[in-house]
Design a protein around this motif. Structure first.
Motif, PDB file in Angstrom:
ATOM      1  N   PRO A  87      44.609  40.100  91.739  1.00  0.00           N
ATOM      2  CA  PRO A  87      44.460  38.730  90.880  1.00  0.00           C
ATOM      3  C   PRO A  87      43.200  38.754  90.444  1.00  0.00           C
ATOM      4  CG  PRO A  87      44.463  38.653  93.466  1.00  0.00           C
ATOM      5  CD  PRO A  87      44.698  40.123  93.160  1.00  0.00           C
ATOM      6  N   SER A  88      42.333  39.586  90.748  1.00  0.00           N
ATOM      7  CA  SER A  88      40.588  39.301  90.023  1.00  0.00           C
ATOM      8  C   SER A  88      40.110  40.648  89.853  1.00  0.00           C
ATOM      9  CB  SER A  88      39.982  38.705  91.362  1.00  0.00           C
ATOM     10  OG  SER A  88      39.796  39.764  92.120  1.00  0.00           O
ATOM     11  N   ALA A  89      38.854  40.425  89.150  1.00  0.00           N
ATOM     12  CA  ALA A  89      38.298  41.481  88.653  1.00  0.00           C
ATOM     13  C   ALA A  89      37.843  42.280  89.717  1.00  0.00           C
ATOM     14  CB  ALA A  89      37.319  41.205  87.511  1.00  0.00           C
ATOM     15  N   GLU A  90      37.664  42.063  90.787  1.00  0.00           N
ATOM     16  CA  GLU A  90      37.230  42.922  91.963  1.00  0.00           C
ATOM     17  C   GLU A  90      38.510  43.787  92.548  1.00  0.00           C
ATOM     18  OE1 GLU A  90      37.026  39.126  91.760  1.00  0.00           O
ATOM     19  OE2 GLU A  90      34.733  39.550  90.954  1.00  0.00           O
ATOM     20  N   GLY A  91      39.556  43.506  92.202  1.00  0.00           N
ATOM     21  CA  GLY A  91      40.713  44.384  92.711  1.00  0.00           C
ATOM     22  C   GLY A  91      40.945  43.772  93.811  1.00  0.00           C
ATOM     23  N   TYR A  92      42.025  44.705  94.593  1.00  0.00           N
ATOM     24  CA  TYR A  92      42.307  44.423  95.772  1.00  0.00           C
ATOM     25  C   TYR A  92      41.515  44.609  96.823  1.00  0.00           C
ATOM     26  CZ  TYR A  92      47.054  43.447  94.525  1.00  0.00           C
ATOM     27  OH  TYR A  92      48.453  43.110  93.868  1.00  0.00           O
ATOM     28  N   ALA A 144      37.557  44.716  79.698  1.00  0.00           N
ATOM     29  CA  ALA A 144      38.611  45.744  79.378  1.00  0.00           C
ATOM     30  C   ALA A 144      38.994  46.238  80.614  1.00  0.00           C
ATOM     31  CB  ALA A 144      37.986  46.925  78.425  1.00  0.00           C
ATOM     32  N   ARG A 145      38.140  46.491  81.589  1.00  0.00           N
ATOM     33  CA  ARG A 145      38.829  47.184  82.899  1.00  0.00           C
ATOM     34  C   ARG A 145      39.611  46.194  83.636  1.00  0.00           C
ATOM     35  NH1 ARG A 145      33.153  48.871  83.288  1.00  0.00           N
ATOM     36  NH2 ARG A 145      32.607  47.244  84.675  1.00  0.00           N
TER      37      ARG A 145
END
Length: 278
Positions: A273-278, A227-228
């Motif tokens: 582009p990923s769940a880890e953020g920038y 969800a995040r």
């Protein structure tokens, strides 16, 4: 008109013909995920399609799953690894012989080897490069003699499947670097091959929600984290492979005859582009 498929997160897919009827197209990596959706859409809309994958059982399962009204005789398959010298070129030649020419190719096979910078060695970087950039260059080189004689007003068409990771930074670096190179390669080849009547474009999918793959597994096992991640999309929905496939089909059709050298993101305006953020 084709039947409408249903997806609970995106609603019904419109039964709109893509304009590839009668086209002869090669798609690498066509048994799973985005590649599979591209192959299915092209066949549904009347194209003849040649596709390859490493697994012969996967190719057989794809052929068996096709509805009879799609005409299984329009599908040509061959098991191979696209990085093996000579095999990809032989496949393209075989497809051209089977279909009496080619009108388009889609470089969809890809992936990454190794982990982060300290885990990935030189072999991982080289393997990632060859799987993405090397295979694309060899595919196009093998297809050019046939694409010069493509049917239709749009001429021959090449679609390179890059990634959001090729223009928005995120791990793994070797994958992002290879995808960035694919985007540049498409623009460069569009200039080089334009005089031959061949168009070249890159498509960069965002994070796709594919059953059983990374983001779908996160959705099931880590709903709060998913969800995040979904907040990186303005409408809260990840892009579906069917949405990307429709853009690829458009670029293969004569309706896109004026489009070459373009980089087309299909990512629902995704941010990180990923769940880890920038």
């Amino acid at each position: 008109m084709v039947s409408v498929s249903e997806d609970r997160r995106h609603g019904p897919w419109p039964a709109v013909r893509s304009g590839v009827d009668g086209k002869r197209i090669v798609v690498t990596g066509g048994t799973r995920g985005l590649g599979e959706q591209i192959v299915r859409l092209l066949l549904t809309d009347g194209a003849s399609v040649a596709t390859c994958a490493r697994s012969e059982p996967d190719l057989a399962a794809l052929a068996k799953s096709l509805p009879d009204d799609q005409g299984r005789e329009a599908l040509f398959t061959q098991a191979l690894d696209v990085v093996e010298p000579g095999l990809l070129e032989e496949f393209v030649e075989g497809a051209a012989e089977r279909f009496d020419g080619l009108d388009g190719v889609v470089a969809c096979a890809g992936g990454a080897r190794g982990g982060g910078l300290e885990e990935a060695d030189a072999h991982d970087w080289a393997a990632t490069w060859e799987l993405n950039v090397g295979h694309t260059a060899r595919l196009v080189r093998a297809a050019v003699p046939y694409l010069r004689g493509a049917r239709g007003t749009g001429g021959g068409s090449v679609v390179v499947i890059a990634s959001i990771s090729g223009w928005k930074p995120g791990p793994q670096a070797q994958y992002g670097a290879a995808k960035a190179a694919q985007i540049h390669l498409a623009a460069s080849l569009a200039r080089e091959l334009g005089p031959d009547g061949i168009r070249v474009n890159a498509v960069s999918p965002g994070s796709m929600l594919i059953p059983g793959k990374r983001w779908d597994r996160m959705r099931v096992a880590q709903p709060e984290a998913f969800a995040r991640f979904a907040t990186e999309f303005p409408n809260g929905q990840l892009v579906a492979p069917q949405e990307v496939a429709r853009v690829v089909a458009f670029l293969l059709s004569d309706a896109s005859s004026g489009v070459s050298g373009a980089h087309v993101p299909v990512d629902r305006a995704q941010n990180a582009p990923s769940a880890e953020g920038y």
